[in-house]
Write an enzyme that holds these catalytic residues in place. Structure first.
Site, PDB file in Angstrom:
ATOM      1  N   ASN A  51       0.835  -1.206   0.000  1.00 35.64           N
ATOM      2  CA  ASN A  51       0.000   0.000   0.000  1.00 35.64           C
ATOM      3  C   ASN A  51       0.868   1.254   0.000  1.00 35.64           C
ATOM      4  O   ASN A  51       1.903   1.315   0.651  1.00 35.64           O
ATOM      5  CB  ASN A  51      -1.010   0.000   1.159  1.00 35.64           C
ATOM      6  N   GLU A 111       0.462   5.251   0.555  1.00 37.65           N
ATOM      7  CA  GLU A 111      -0.454   6.300   1.030  1.00 37.65           C
ATOM      8  C   GLU A 111       0.015   7.687   0.594  1.00 37.65           C
ATOM      9  O   GLU A 111       1.104   7.865   0.064  1.00 37.65           O
ATOM     10  CB  GLU A 111      -0.574   6.203   2.557  1.00 37.65           C
ATOM     11  N   CYS A 156      -4.258   0.948  -2.455  1.00 38.80           N
ATOM     12  CA  CYS A 156      -4.096  -0.334  -1.759  1.00 38.80           C
ATOM     13  C   CYS A 156      -3.011  -1.176  -2.433  1.00 38.80           C
ATOM     14  O   CYS A 156      -2.764  -1.049  -3.645  1.00 38.80           O
ATOM     15  CB  CYS A 156      -5.389  -1.130  -1.804  1.00 38.80           C
ATOM     16  N   GLU A 189      -3.053  -4.312  -3.307  1.00 36.21           N
ATOM     17  CA  GLU A 189      -3.542  -5.179  -4.381  1.00 36.21           C
ATOM     18  C   GLU A 189      -3.599  -4.423  -5.706  1.00 36.21           C
ATOM     19  O   GLU A 189      -3.164  -4.909  -6.747  1.00 36.21           O
ATOM     20  CB  GLU A 189      -4.950  -5.701  -4.056  1.00 36.21           C
ATOM     21  N   CYS A 236     -10.453  -4.824   0.125  1.00 34.48           N
ATOM     22  CA  CYS A 236     -11.575  -3.887   0.030  1.00 34.48           C
ATOM     23  C   CYS A 236     -12.333  -4.114  -1.289  1.00 34.48           C
ATOM     24  O   CYS A 236     -11.825  -4.766  -2.218  1.00 34.48           O
ATOM     25  CB  CYS A 236     -11.084  -2.446   0.136  1.00 34.48           C
ATOM     26  N   CYS A 243     -10.588  -3.127  -4.615  1.00 31.75           N
ATOM     27  CA  CYS A 243      -9.556  -4.092  -5.051  1.00 31.75           C
ATOM     28  C   CYS A 243     -10.201  -5.348  -5.611  1.00 31.75           C
ATOM     29  O   CYS A 243      -9.734  -5.902  -6.615  1.00 31.75           O
ATOM     30  CB  CYS A 243      -8.618  -4.435  -3.890  1.00 31.75           C
TER      31      CYS A 243
HETATM   32  N1  THU Z   1      -5.434  -1.360   2.265  1.00 28.62           N
HETATM   33  C1  THU Z   1      -4.874  -2.186   1.317  1.00 28.62           C
HETATM   34  O1  THU Z   1      -3.709  -2.031   0.940  1.00 28.62           O
HETATM   35  N2  THU Z   1      -5.657  -3.159   0.800  1.00 28.62           N
HETATM   36  C2  THU Z   1      -6.981  -3.354   1.103  1.00 28.62           C
HETATM   37  O2  THU Z   1      -7.636  -4.192   0.486  1.00 28.62           O
HETATM   38  C3  THU Z   1      -7.595  -2.585   2.171  1.00 28.62           C
HETATM   39  C4  THU Z   1      -6.775  -1.485   2.763  1.00 28.62           C
HETATM   40  C5  THU Z   1      -4.609  -0.259   2.805  1.00 28.62           C
HETATM   41  C6  THU Z   1      -5.074   1.108   2.386  1.00 28.62           C
HETATM   42  C7  THU Z   1      -4.484   1.970   3.477  1.00 28.62           C
HETATM   43  O3  THU Z   1      -3.144   2.309   3.112  1.00 28.62           O
HETATM   44  C8  THU Z   1      -4.427   1.048   4.685  1.00 28.62           C
HETATM   45  O4  THU Z   1      -4.621  -0.277   4.206  1.00 28.62           O
HETATM   46  C9  THU Z   1      -5.485   1.359   5.721  1.00 28.62           C
HETATM   47  O5  THU Z   1      -6.747   1.387   5.169  1.00 28.62           O
END
Ligand code: THU
Length: 164
Positions: free
Chosen positions: A62, A64, A73, A75, A112, A115
């Site tokens: 991930n 940010e 994310c 994925e 999520c 994704c």
């Molecule tokens: N996140 C992912 O990388 N994949 C997901 O399927 C759900 C959430 C990350 C996004 C963010 O950087 C952190 O998790 C908190 O939500």
């Protein structure tokens, strides 16, 4: 009124040693991917390892951003890297894991909806299902064959064409 039910099947494992050699490797590579997570805001690292049909394993984590919605994310970082560098690649399987120093993650962290929709697009494009393993470092491991089991009402191409 009619009531409908879905029958969704998935597997759970109590320990990584119960997995096949290939699945175990994928989980360990997902753990490696945690190292490149850029998550100063959530402090929640997510890593993924995606196995392609040609044997290559692509990692993603991930990423940010201070403008929160600009982040992405793990994925989707990995899937879009595959789509843009190897557009004809076929995705066989993937493992996803997460880590935070804030608390113990005791259950597999499932992807999520956004994704899942991207994974579904790959399945539709390559016309074969993707195996998804949610690897919890200190808990159960969950394995699903195909995105339909995770997103039963997925938005599909047919809807745009008015077929379904
Ligand atoms: N996140 C992912 O990388 N994949 C997901 O399927 C759900 C959430 C990350 C996004 C963010 O950087 C952190 O998790 C908190 O939500």
């Amino acid at each position: 009124m009619n009531v409908h039910n879905f029958n969704i099947s998935y597997q759970t494992y109590e320990h990584i040693n119960e997995l096949s050699v290939e699945d175990k490797l994928l989980c360990m590579r997902a753990e490696d991917a945690l190292k490149t997570s850029y998550s100063p805001y959530s402090k929640f690292k997510v890593g993924t390892a995606i196995q392609l049909a040609d044997g290559e394993i692509v990692l993603g984590s991930n990423q940010e951003n201070v403008a929160y919605p600009s982040g992405l994310c793990a994925e989707r970082v990995a899937f879009f890297a595959i789509g843009s560098s190897k557009p004809n690649a076929v995705v066989k399987a993937m493992a996803i894991t997460a880590f935070t120093e804030s608390f113990d993650i005791k259950n597999p962290v499932t992807s999520c909806g956004a994704c899942l929709q991207v994974m579904a697009e790959f399945e539709q494009k390559q016309k074969s299902p993707i195996t998804v393993i949610f690897y919890c470092l200190n808990g159960q491991i969950m394995k699903v064959e195909g995105i339909r089991s995770l997103l039963p009402f997925v938005f599909v191409e047919d809807r745009l064409a008015g077929i379904t």
